[in-house]
Design a protein around this motif. Structure first.
Motif, PDB file in Angstrom:
ATOM      1  N   ILE A 211      79.553  78.777  66.035  1.00 27.76           N
ATOM      2  CA  ILE A 211      78.820  77.579  65.610  1.00 27.76           C
ATOM      3  C   ILE A 211      77.858  77.115  66.709  1.00 27.76           C
ATOM      4  O   ILE A 211      76.697  76.816  66.451  1.00 27.76           O
ATOM      5  N   THR A 212      78.361  77.099  67.944  1.00 27.11           N
ATOM      6  CA  THR A 212      77.500  76.695  69.059  1.00 27.11           C
ATOM      7  C   THR A 212      76.287  77.608  69.128  1.00 27.11           C
ATOM      8  O   THR A 212      75.160  77.147  69.318  1.00 27.11           O
TER       9      THR A 212
ATOM     10  N   LYS B  66      73.786  76.903  66.341  1.00 25.71           N
ATOM     11  CA  LYS B  66      73.188  75.586  66.560  1.00 25.71           C
ATOM     12  C   LYS B  66      72.138  75.652  67.676  1.00 25.71           C
ATOM     13  O   LYS B  66      71.013  75.180  67.521  1.00 25.71           O
ATOM     14  N   GLN B  67      72.516  76.269  68.791  1.00 23.01           N
ATOM     15  CA  GLN B  67      71.611  76.306  69.938  1.00 23.01           C
ATOM     16  C   GLN B  67      70.463  77.286  69.704  1.00 23.01           C
ATOM     17  O   GLN B  67      69.331  77.038  70.091  1.00 23.01           O
TER      18      GLN B  67
ATOM     19  N   LEU C 126      66.931  72.599  75.711  1.00 25.06           N
ATOM     20  CA  LEU C 126      67.114  71.590  74.665  1.00 25.06           C
ATOM     21  C   LEU C 126      66.744  70.211  75.205  1.00 25.06           C
ATOM     22  O   LEU C 126      67.097  69.868  76.342  1.00 25.06           O
TER      23      LEU C 126
ATOM     24  N   VAL D 243      80.223  72.013  70.510  1.00 21.49           N
ATOM     25  CA  VAL D 243      80.914  71.638  69.276  1.00 21.49           C
ATOM     26  C   VAL D 243      82.081  70.730  69.654  1.00 21.49           C
ATOM     27  O   VAL D 243      82.619  70.828  70.754  1.00 21.49           O
TER      28      VAL D 243
END
Lengths: 435, 288
Positions: A257-258, A261-262, B132, B206
């Motif tokens: 997931i990370t 997402k990133q 980011l 997360v």
């Protein structure tokens, strides 16, 4: 007065005899339930999918009267066994043993993590209980059957082992390679491998490295972060610096997931493909904040016509749980395969059921299910290939719609409703600008 | 360049967490292993308030910091303060509390991975490296916290009292300063730093129940490497370990899964050369 009392007592006695007789007959018609334990890390996505698939199958079977054993219909009683295997192999082994010694299960299905599954398999075999694996894919579970048949014959794996799953990923990667080279006008595309350090990923990584040149890739690096890794920005920066066009991922923990997402937020100019087991559920879409668009994942079925049963099951699952099923919901097929084996055997005796399971030829939601014979390299593993179990590859599109992108012509197989792989637009834009 | 930028970002994130832990150790003299569990709790409060309830992100962040810090203080007062003199017991109780919080969260939210939105989405390209925006914000906030803490400890009365308590608790008591109260303030400040760090980095990572485990291992390594109780040492050690991790990712990608272990190896090597840590001092000497 005395006469009246005698009459009442006699009436009650007769009534009770009739009642006992009737209920006794009813019991003999339905019989004692068949206890099936579902070994699963219940608090994880794949864990509750293991349970849900089994729950849907057993509800259907029980509604239709149950499993017919030697002329008697017996209901299925599912036993929830939380193995906590994602966090602790020891917990998993203890839970498996308890299910047999305390819960007195007749059969076991499930499991998700290979490290734990290999340990649980040992325990269950010791008690000679039939165990159908669904989510843990390490080939050793089946090579053990080849090495010591008498000990391990009670084990069956209803999904392809990771060696075959590696092939699926390779075929998918070959499609991606063709697509990327065509779109970006490249002779060879650069490939970065980003795979969690987990046991089942090892043969997959090895297979991809070995075959990369053949399918049009030059491998620029292999990254093996921890499965519990929570930040991969450094890895993504390092990959971008190599000029990779494609990132091949193997993930099953939070890293999947990370990573999505990133990767999505950083608009990394390399496509992200491969096998994150999370990347099938709606939860994945929400957890990545929509950055999971264009990522791909491998699973056992999607909403395409693999068999006549696939789409109805998918729709029923979505309606009942408001989520997309992951590959571990294949426990649905496992329950039906077990039901048929028991019915053919006419008993719940493990040895008799094993003999019948070996003869399985059943069309389920994931395809046609047959098991490799005893003399195969992977005995008791489901037959992999066109016409049998192929697995599929999914891709999320913008908006959270999930589609099937593989097989798409592989060995003549294209499931009705599938479509080709789509490259993220920012990747195309980045590389076209650099030309 | 990618290695340098990643190292600075990762190092700064570690530094704030380590300094918070170090502050607690210095003043209260406890190894408070529950520390990063509050970091995890903050992320969950942030998730509930922002993602589930839909509060404004800044308000949600502020409330999460306040609630978690209050829980942290309450836990300290109720469970740790009375056993503060028994170091081994404190370690055992604090680790048990951390697991208690983890299991509590797991029983409420399950083990699903959750997401909180970033304060600023998107990225910037710095010298060819994409970073980011949330990471840049976290870097800025973390840097401001470090500078702010430094000024607080140097200029304010309570800051001086914390430093004095870290130097010599008995003398501080003789001078009429309540060592107990000063320790409580240091614990509050330390936990507060951890909770602010959490709302800054939770949108990047997360949110999950075991997210407190990797940071506590790294924090311990940093404070030992820097020298127990030395804020300056923790700051420098955080960057050393942050750069070590990023070096593994850049130059030994196949071994990325041992990046944490390599950072710990660096710690061991330095401790061989200087067993008291880089800025380690005897308790009698100044430590802040």
């Amino acid at each position: 007065m005395t006469k009246r009392i005698v009459m009442i007592v006699v009436s009650l006695w007769v009534f009770s005899l009739i009642t006992i007789g009737l209920t006794g007959e009813a019991k003999s018609q339905t019989g004692k339930s068949i206890k099936i334990g579902v070994l699963s890390p219940m608090k994880f996505i794949d864990g509750f999918n293991l349970w849900r698939g089994a729950e849907m199958a057993s509800d259907e079977i029980n509604k239709a009267g149950g499993v017919r054993v030697a002329g008697v219909k017996k209901p299925i009683e599912l036993i929830k066994i939380d193995t906590n295997e994602e966090l602790s192999v020891t917990d998993a082994v203890m839970a498996a043993e308890k299910s047999i010694t305390v819960d007195k299960v007749d059969f076991l299905i499930g499991m998700r993590r290979s490290e734990a599954a290999l340990a649980m398999q040992e325990i269950v075999m010791k008690y000679k209980k039939v165990l159908i694996g669904v989510g843990a894919l390490h080939p050793q579970q089946c090579t053990r059957v080849a090495e010591d048949y008498n000990k391990y014959k009670y084990y069956f794996l209803i999904a392809p082992n990771s060696a075959n799953v590696g092939k699926v990923l390779l075929y998918h990667l070959e499609d991606v390679s063709k697509r990327v080279r065509e779109e970006l006008a490249l002779e060879k595309a650069k490939l970065a491998i980003l795979a969690e350090k987990i046991i089942w990923a090892d043969p997959v990584v090895k297979a991809v490295e070995t075959n990369a040149a053949r399918i049009g890739f030059e491998v620029v690096g292999v990254w093996r972060p921890s499965s519990m890794g929570t930040d991969v920005t450094a890895e993504l920066s390092a990959i971008k610096a190599t000029g990779a066009h494609v990132i091949f991922q193997v993930a099953s923990g939070p890293m999947g997931i990370t990573l999505a997402k990133q990767w999505g937020e950083l608009r990394i100019p390399a496509t992200l493909v491969g096998g994150s087991s999370e990347a099938i559920s709606r939860h994945y879409w929400e957890a990545t904040g929509g950055y999971g668009a264009y990522t791909t994942a491998m699973t056992s079925f999607l909403r395409v016509k693999i068999t006549d049963k696939t789409i109805p099951f998918w729709d029923a699952y979505v309606k009942r749980y408001n989520d997309f099923p992951t590959n571990t919901a294949g426990t649905y097929d496992a329950i039906y395969v077990l039901k048929e084996g028991i019915e053919r055997a006419g008993t719940i005796d493990s040895d008799a059921v094993v003999s019948e399971l070996e003869k399985t030829d059943y069309v389920g939601i994931t395809g046609r299910i047959k098991f490799y014979a005893r003399d195969h390299a992977f005995p008791h593993n489901v037959v992999f290939g066109p016409g049998f179990i192929t697995w599929v590859v999914s891709q999320f599109s913008e908006g959270g719609k999930i589609g099937c992108i593989w097989p798409h012509g592989w060995e003549g197989v294209t499931y009705e409703g599938s479509e080709g792989y789509k490259i993220p637009p920012w990747v195309v834009e980045y590389w076209k600008k650099r030309k | 360049m990618q290695f340098i930028i990643s190292g600075i970002l990762v190092g700064t994130a570690y530094a704030v967490l380590a300094i918070g832990f170090c502050l607690i150790w210095g003043a209260a003299r406890i190894v408070y292993l529950t520390y990063t569990a509050f970091y995890m709790l903050t992320a969950y409060f942030f998730y509930v308030l922002c993602t589930l309830i839909g509060l404004n992100i800044f308000l949600a962040a502020l409330l999460s910091i306040i609630i978690s810090t209050l829980i942290g203080i309450a836990t300290y007062r109720l469970c740790i303060e009375r056993i503060r003199g028994h170091e081994t017991i404190v370690i055992l109780v604090s680790i048990a509390l951390a697991f208690f919080f983890e299991e509590g969260i797991r029983s409420i939210f399950g083990s699903l991975f959750r997401r909180v939105p970033p304060f600023i989405s998107g990225y910037q390209e710095l010298l060819g490296v994409r970073v980011l925006n949330q990471y840049i914000l976290a870097f800025g906030v973390n840097l401001a916290l470090i500078i702010g803490l430094w000024l607080f400890l140097s200029k304010s009365k309570i800051g001086l009292a914390i430093r004095a308590t870290s130097q010599d608790r008995e003398i501080v008591s003789l001078m009429g300063i309540s060592e107990k109260k000063v320790s409580a303030v240091a614990v509050t400040l330390g936990i507060g730093l951890g909770t602010v760090s959490s709302v800054m980095v939770a949108p990047i990572y997360v949110v999950e129940p075991a997210m407190w485990v990797p940071p506590i291992a790294m924090v311990l390594a940093i404070v030992v490497l820097g020298g127990l109780g030395s804020l300056k040492g923790s700051l420098i050690a955080a960057y050393i370990l942050g750069f070590s991790e990023c070096a593994v990712v850049s130059y030994l990608p196949i071994g990325t899964f041992v990046k944490g272990a390599v950072a710990l190896l660096v710690m061991i090597v330095i401790l061989f050369l200087r067993p008291e840590g880089m800025f380690g001092v005897n308790f009698e000497e100044e430590r802040l």
